[in-house]
Each structure stands twice: as C-alpha cells, then as structure tokens.
Design a protein around this motif. Structure first.
Motif, PDB file in Angstrom:
ATOM      1  N   PRO A   1      -0.116   4.348   4.806  1.00 50.33           N
ATOM      2  CA  PRO A   1      -1.307   3.499   4.653  1.00 50.33           C
ATOM      3  C   PRO A   1      -1.130   2.178   5.413  1.00 50.33           C
ATOM      4  O   PRO A   1      -0.129   1.489   5.213  1.00 50.33           O
TER       5      PRO A   1
ATOM      6  N   TYR B   1      -0.267   9.850   3.582  1.00 50.76           N
ATOM      7  CA  TYR B   1      -0.093   9.243   4.908  1.00 50.76           C
ATOM      8  C   TYR B   1      -0.923  10.023   5.936  1.00 50.76           C
ATOM      9  O   TYR B   1      -1.330  11.160   5.680  1.00 50.76           O
TER      10      TYR B   1
ATOM     11  N   GLY C   1       0.800  -1.229   0.000  1.00 52.21           N
ATOM     12  CA  GLY C   1       0.000   0.000   0.000  1.00 52.21           C
ATOM     13  C   GLY C   1       0.829   1.272   0.000  1.00 52.21           C
ATOM     14  O   GLY C   1       0.294   2.367  -0.138  1.00 52.21           O
ATOM     15  N   SER C   2       2.164   1.130   0.166  1.00 56.13           N
ATOM     16  CA  SER C   2       3.032   2.314   0.236  1.00 56.13           C
ATOM     17  C   SER C   2       4.045   2.344  -0.901  1.00 56.13           C
ATOM     18  O   SER C   2       4.962   3.155  -0.877  1.00 56.13           O
TER      19      SER C   2
END
Lengths: 78, 140, 140, 78
Positions: free
Chosen positions: D74, D48, C137-138
């Motif tokens: 996330p 974020y 997800g990053s």
C-alpha cells in the motif's frame, strides 16, 4: 461630515474626501441622494456600498456628524 | 496555537515569509494561493495593475474572514497578504496561506478566504490597458 | 505553453523554485500545496519520517496524473516534487504547484493531483515513533 | 526473473531484489502464490499490488523472464 472616496468614487468626486459642512445627510439613503444630486456620474456606475464606521451599512442606517463614512464602489481585490 | 497575520501595503509579497508564518510541526497540510497580474483580461492586453485599499476597513473585513475560517475549518494558522500600488505583470497581488493538520481543511479554508476577499474586502483594482485605465467592475 | 516538471529525490524541496516554474504572465491563479512531516499521527508522537520510492514507476504515475490534470482542468503549468530519504518534523515531503488563468482550475487541479498522488504513486512512508518504526498502511 | 521489493516487502524478503532462477511464476497470481509460500509474512500485510513493467497488473496478467516485476505494498506518499 467627511465622506471618504475610493476607486471610481474618487475619480467622480475628484477628491479623496468630500466635506459636507451643513445640512449633512441623516441616513445612508439621504447620502445617496446627495451624491446623485452633487455628482450625476454616480448614476452611471454600478451600485456602490456605503460604509459607516468601517461596516457596510444599509440604506436606512442613520448617520451623524462624527461617523466615519465611506463610498465603497464594487470591490475588485485579489 | 491558532494565529493569523494580515498585511496590506506597497511592499513585494513573499511566499517564503507567508510559508514561514504558517509552517508548524502540528500541521501536515499547507495550502498557498497566489494571485498574480495576468497579461490578458476579457480579451484586452493588460499593461499593469494598480490597487487601492481602504486599509483600516480592509483589515477589519479580512479579520472577519479569518474568524470565519477558524470557525468553519480545523486550521492552525492563516496569513493573508495584499499588495497595494502598482503591480506589474506576473507579480503577486495577493497571497493566502493556510496550514492545518489535514489537507482538506487547508484547501477549503484557502479557497473560502480568497473567494470572500474578492467579494467583501474594500480593495480596488485599476487595469491599465492600451486604450486607457479603468477601475475593474466600476466601468461606467 | 503547457509544461510540467517532476522531481523525486533526496534534496530539500523549494517552494520558491516550484513557484518560479509555474509563474507565467498568462496565469492569474496559482495554488501550491505543501505536505509536511507532522509531529503526531493517530495519537502517536512521530520523531521523523523516511520515504522510499520506486522512482521510475513513480515518475510514470505522476506523469499520468499531470496528463489527467491537463485534460480535466484549464491549467498552464504544474510541478510535482516529492522528497525521499529522511524528512524531519516540519520539513516538506511534497509540493504540488499549479498555475492557471483563473483560480478555480488551479485549486481543483492541485487538490486532484495530491489526492491521486497519495492513491497511486509508488512511494512509501516509514514513521519513526518512540516504540519503533513502521511502514504506514502496511503494519502487519 | 527479478522481483523488486519496496517498503514492507523489502523488510519481509530482506532483500531489495529477489531472484527466481528456474520455474518462475507465469502470471501475477502465480507470483502471489510463490511469495506466500516462500515468505509467509506476506499473509500478514494488507493487500499489495504487483507492477509489471512499471504498470499495475491484474492477477491474470502473464509474466515472462524479461518483464520488470515489482511488489507494491500500500502506497503512502504525500
């Protein structure tokens, strides 16, 4: 003809299997009549199902000597 | 491989064994339902339960449920286990275990299977209450 | 008694212990979700996973989820357990265990809890693939 | 002021905690500007969140020296 009995049906017939030697019922409907006549307590329990050869069977299904018949009171597993 | 396992019998049910059966490196979501004997039903104290099955037909009906689960949901493995005989309070009466790639299918199939089991599978529960014992759903 | 249990840490998760915690004579329905490390994600072979948590905040967020579960669903006990550190293929990353009088609440609360955990709880998963490792997800 | 870093944020800052000794950001928005300026890689990751004292905080929330601040990329638990 052998009719297997389970749960409350076994209590009503006082037997695991009931045996009908002659003039056995020729349909599920006739079996229901036979049971009502022979064991009036069947009128007092909720609707039960009938299984023929381990499948739920409608009232108009014909049954014969060699079928495996069972009385299936309302199920309550789980 | 899509596989399934069915047990109906008097032995204690094991969640560990059910999980060992469904666990699979290709699955990320596993859902296990455990039905246990509850102490109170409809306001009455329950002492214990007794289960009777029409075993051969029950296995057939469970097999149909499993086939439906594989048709309806993208699941990998499913195990359905039901106790017969006496089940004491807190003890496991039924286990449904399902594994799938994603959790959604595992939850849905597990829920579907226990709902259908309670509807269609020829197994009967007798409750022992303080005023006697009764077949659930068949009380005259 | 409505009680709950939370664990976040490097030890193996035990379904048995989770079940022992939620099992209760007043509950008839028990639902356990187990999230495991899957071998393929989005077409890529996964070798292993690594989880990092902001432990104190993660416990706070899980506590909120548990409070919501007790508010929304008629459940008895709930345990939420999450691994950190390295998790090998097939191993358990998370367990959510819920007991309730009736199965409906157990299924719904268990599903709600895992969905919310994935949305809100500060835990991060790194996937080790054959071309390197990435925070899920990053990925830049 | 100490900023805790997790997941990709720890990789970007190459540090579990970053310390800002003077002229620390006074809001979450200012913290975001500070991070973009100090570590351009923060522009390359998805949005974020920022936690202040272990609660997710909006951009206009003020922050002070003694708050426990954390960068929350996330989440991907479960």
């Amino acid at each position: 003809m052998i009719i297997k009995c389970f749960g409350i049906a076994k209590d009503i017939t006082e037997s695991k299997d009931i045996v009908i030697n002659d003039q056995h019922p020729e349909s599920v409907a006739e079996l229901r009549s036979f049971l009502r006549d022979s064991y009036p307590s069947f009128n007092k329990i909720p609707e039960y199902m009938v299984a023929v050869n381990m499948e739920y069977a409608p009232d108009d299904q014909l049954i014969s000597e060699n079928d495996v018949i069972a009385i299936i009171p309302p199920v309550s597993g789980g | 491989m899509k596989t399934s396992e069915i047990y109906i019998g008097d032995n204690d049910l094991s969640i560990d064994k059910a999980y060992a059966f469904i666990n699979d490196n290709s699955s990320g979501g596993n859902c296990i339902f455990i039905g246990t004997a509850r102490d109170i039903n409809k306001g009455k104290m329950v002492e214990k339960l007794f289960f009777e099955s029409y075993e051969a037909m029950a296995k057939n009906e469970i097999d149909k449920i499993i086939k439906h689960c594989f048709d309806l949901y993208d699941i990998k493995k499913i195990g359905i286990y039901h106790r017969t005989g006496t089940v004491n309070l807190g003890d496991k009466a039924v286990i449904i275990a399902v594994s799938s790639k994603h959790r959604d299918a595992a939850f849905q199939a597990c829920r579907f299977a226990i709902d259908k089991l309670k509807e269609n599978v020829p197994i009967w529960k007798k409750e022992y209450l303080d005023d006697g014992s009764y077949w659930v759903g068949s009380r005259p």
